[in-house]
Write an enzyme that holds these catalytic residues in place. Structure first.
Site, PDB file in Angstrom:
ATOM      1  N   ARG A   1      58.448  39.945  20.451  1.00 38.45           N
ATOM      2  CA  ARG A   1      59.461  40.440  21.380  1.00 38.45           C
ATOM      3  C   ARG A   1      60.802  39.746  21.156  1.00 38.45           C
ATOM      4  O   ARG A   1      61.864  40.376  21.234  1.00 38.45           O
ATOM      5  CB  ARG A   1      58.962  40.206  22.807  1.00 38.45           C
ATOM      6  CG  ARG A   1      59.975  40.525  23.894  1.00 38.45           C
ATOM      7  CD  ARG A   1      59.359  40.251  25.252  1.00 38.45           C
ATOM      8  NE  ARG A   1      60.379  40.176  26.280  1.00 38.45           N
ATOM      9  CZ  ARG A   1      60.562  39.162  27.090  1.00 38.45           C
ATOM     10  NH1 ARG A   1      59.795  38.089  26.993  1.00 38.45           N
ATOM     11  NH2 ARG A   1      61.503  39.183  28.010  1.00 38.45           N
TER      12      ARG A   1
ATOM     13  N   ASP B   1      57.637  50.935  42.151  1.00 39.86           N
ATOM     14  CA  ASP B   1      57.876  50.744  43.575  1.00 39.86           C
ATOM     15  C   ASP B   1      59.331  51.066  43.850  1.00 39.86           C
ATOM     16  O   ASP B   1      60.233  50.308  43.506  1.00 39.86           O
ATOM     17  CB  ASP B   1      57.543  49.301  43.969  1.00 39.86           C
ATOM     18  CG  ASP B   1      57.687  49.067  45.459  1.00 39.86           C
ATOM     19  OD1 ASP B   1      57.432  50.017  46.220  1.00 39.86           O
ATOM     20  OD2 ASP B   1      58.030  47.942  45.857  1.00 39.86           O
TER      21      ASP B   1
ATOM     22  N   ILE C   1      51.913  37.247  34.404  1.00 39.63           N
ATOM     23  CA  ILE C   1      51.691  36.384  33.241  1.00 39.63           C
ATOM     24  C   ILE C   1      51.717  34.930  33.698  1.00 39.63           C
ATOM     25  O   ILE C   1      52.604  34.507  34.439  1.00 39.63           O
ATOM     26  CB  ILE C   1      52.762  36.632  32.174  1.00 39.63           C
ATOM     27  CG1 ILE C   1      52.707  38.098  31.702  1.00 39.63           C
ATOM     28  CG2 ILE C   1      52.576  35.693  30.992  1.00 39.63           C
ATOM     29  CD1 ILE C   1      53.851  38.485  30.801  1.00 39.63           C
TER      30      ILE C   1
ATOM     31  N   HIS D   1      33.747  56.989  36.043  1.00 38.25           N
ATOM     32  CA  HIS D   1      32.402  56.653  35.566  1.00 38.25           C
ATOM     33  C   HIS D   1      31.534  57.889  35.327  1.00 38.25           C
ATOM     34  O   HIS D   1      30.433  57.786  34.785  1.00 38.25           O
ATOM     35  CB  HIS D   1      31.719  55.717  36.570  1.00 38.25           C
ATOM     36  CG  HIS D   1      30.723  54.785  35.945  1.00 38.25           C
ATOM     37  ND1 HIS D   1      30.340  54.877  34.621  1.00 38.25           N
ATOM     38  CD2 HIS D   1      30.031  53.729  36.458  1.00 38.25           C
ATOM     39  CE1 HIS D   1      29.457  53.930  34.355  1.00 38.25           C
ATOM     40  NE2 HIS D   1      29.249  53.224  35.449  1.00 38.25           N
TER      41      HIS D   1
ATOM     42  N   ASP E   1      31.718  55.172  30.205  1.00 37.27           N
ATOM     43  CA  ASP E   1      30.754  54.108  30.501  1.00 37.27           C
ATOM     44  C   ASP E   1      31.368  52.741  30.181  1.00 37.27           C
ATOM     45  O   ASP E   1      32.472  52.651  29.634  1.00 37.27           O
ATOM     46  CB  ASP E   1      29.435  54.318  29.747  1.00 37.27           C
ATOM     47  CG  ASP E   1      29.619  54.386  28.231  1.00 37.27           C
ATOM     48  OD1 ASP E   1      30.597  53.796  27.718  1.00 37.27           O
ATOM     49  OD2 ASP E   1      28.784  55.015  27.562  1.00 37.27           O
TER      50      ASP E   1
END
Length: 330
Positions: A142, A201, A275, A300, A304
């Site tokens: 990065r 948000d 983090i 599900h 699996d």
């Protein structure tokens, strides 16, 4: 002081007595405004114990310091005494006054949509899976990208980890395409485009716009899309429809692991935690690592445990070995 060879580096390099405090010790330090550096601990490795502080208080005849309370905002972010209905609206609707009495308020349009969508989603049996990723290699990757961006004409000066995470997620979906599929009338419909939704948000509530065709975009093109979506005053219908996988960056607010709820029509949703710098054992010594907690929820009925674990390991391999990302770019 003798340091055991298996003692973590972060433990060896810091003052144990200054950085580690038991709850009872922390409370006394706060109540009497004592600097722990002024104390000599009698515990193992100079750990300051409660009796050390009590002795210090008695010796200097210290008195408790009255706690100062300052009101920064007259309207709390989340008042303790709100009713359930008021709690639902308070975080986003500034027009709702602070009340301590029972009060009923109607759901906003956005909350009605969320109520309907989440109620439908809870009919899906969820498979939960949690893991962590080490970001140290990604940090260097990065940084290199940000050095390039700083000398270019992009509308931002640097990028977060998110564009890289999104691109590597798409590369993992190419290897495990069932996670990008949908379930319709007892059939699995595979979808070629990776339209990855990003939960945001906003002042209007939770919005999940998606970045279209991530599989065909570079990391910087994804960063451009993220910049547009995060700065837009409103999202178009195209931005909010057609998602295939959802990514929630809840860690930008706080927390580590979560139990994200699936979006109807998708087979997996992923939540990223905050983090943290944590110690990890590396061959013969403790080292500091940047750890990203990751939480998966999958449908599900179709997915699996082995499938989601293999998918998570693939994504993890790209994140922890960013050279693999470059090797897969066209």
């Amino acid at each position: 002081m003798c340091i055991h060879p298996l003692t973590p580096l972060w433990f060896q390099e810091n003052s144990y007595s200054a950085s580690w405090k038991m709850p009872s010790v922390r409370r006394l330090l706060d109540e009497y405004q004592i600097d722990i550096k002024d104390l000599k601990g009698s515990g193992k490795r100079n750990l300051v114990l409660k009796k050390d502080i009590l002795g210090h208080i008695k010796q200097l005849s210290l008195k408790k310091v009255p706690m100062k309370v300052s009101i920064v905002n007259t309207r709390p972010i989340l008042p303790v005494f709100l009713t359930r209905e008021e709690t639902v609206t308070s975080s986003h609707d500034s027009s709702v006054p602070f009340h301590t009495n029972d009060k009923s308020v109607p759901l906003t349009t956005m909350q009605k949509a969320m109520y309907k969508s989440m109620t439908k989603s809870l009919d899906i049996p969820h498979l939960g899976y949690k893991d962590e990723m080490i970001l140290n290699g990604m940090t260097e990757y990065r940084s290199s990208l940000n050095q390039f961006i700083s000398g270019s004409n992009y509308p931002f000066k640097k990028i977060s980890y998110l564009p890289i995470l999104i691109k590597s997620l798409s590369m993992s979906l190419l290897i495990h395409p069932i996670l990008n599929a949908t379930h319709i009338d007892n059939q699995i419909q595979y979808r070629p485009d990776h339209n990855i939704g990003i939960a945001m948000d906003t002042p209007n509530g939770l919005m999940v716009p998606n970045i279209k065709q991530v599989q065909n975009k570079s990391i910087l093109e994804i960063a451009m899309d993220l910049h547009r979506l995060s700065t837009a005053s409103a999202h178009s219908r195209e931005d909010l429809t057609g998602g295939t996988v959802t990514l929630s960056n809840i860690g930008s607010i706080g927390g580590t692991y979560a139990n994200p709820i699936l979006v109807t029509g998708e087979l997996v949703i992923i939540a990223l935690g905050s983090i943290q710098k944590l110690p990890r054992w590396d061959q013969d010594r403790w080292v500091s690592r940047s750890i990203l907690p990751v939480s998966y929820s999958a449908d599900h009925r179709v997915i699996d445990g082995a499938t989601i674990a293999h998918f998570g390991n693939t994504w993890k391999s790209f994140i922890e070995n960013p050279a693999l990302i470059s090797s897969q770019l066209h």
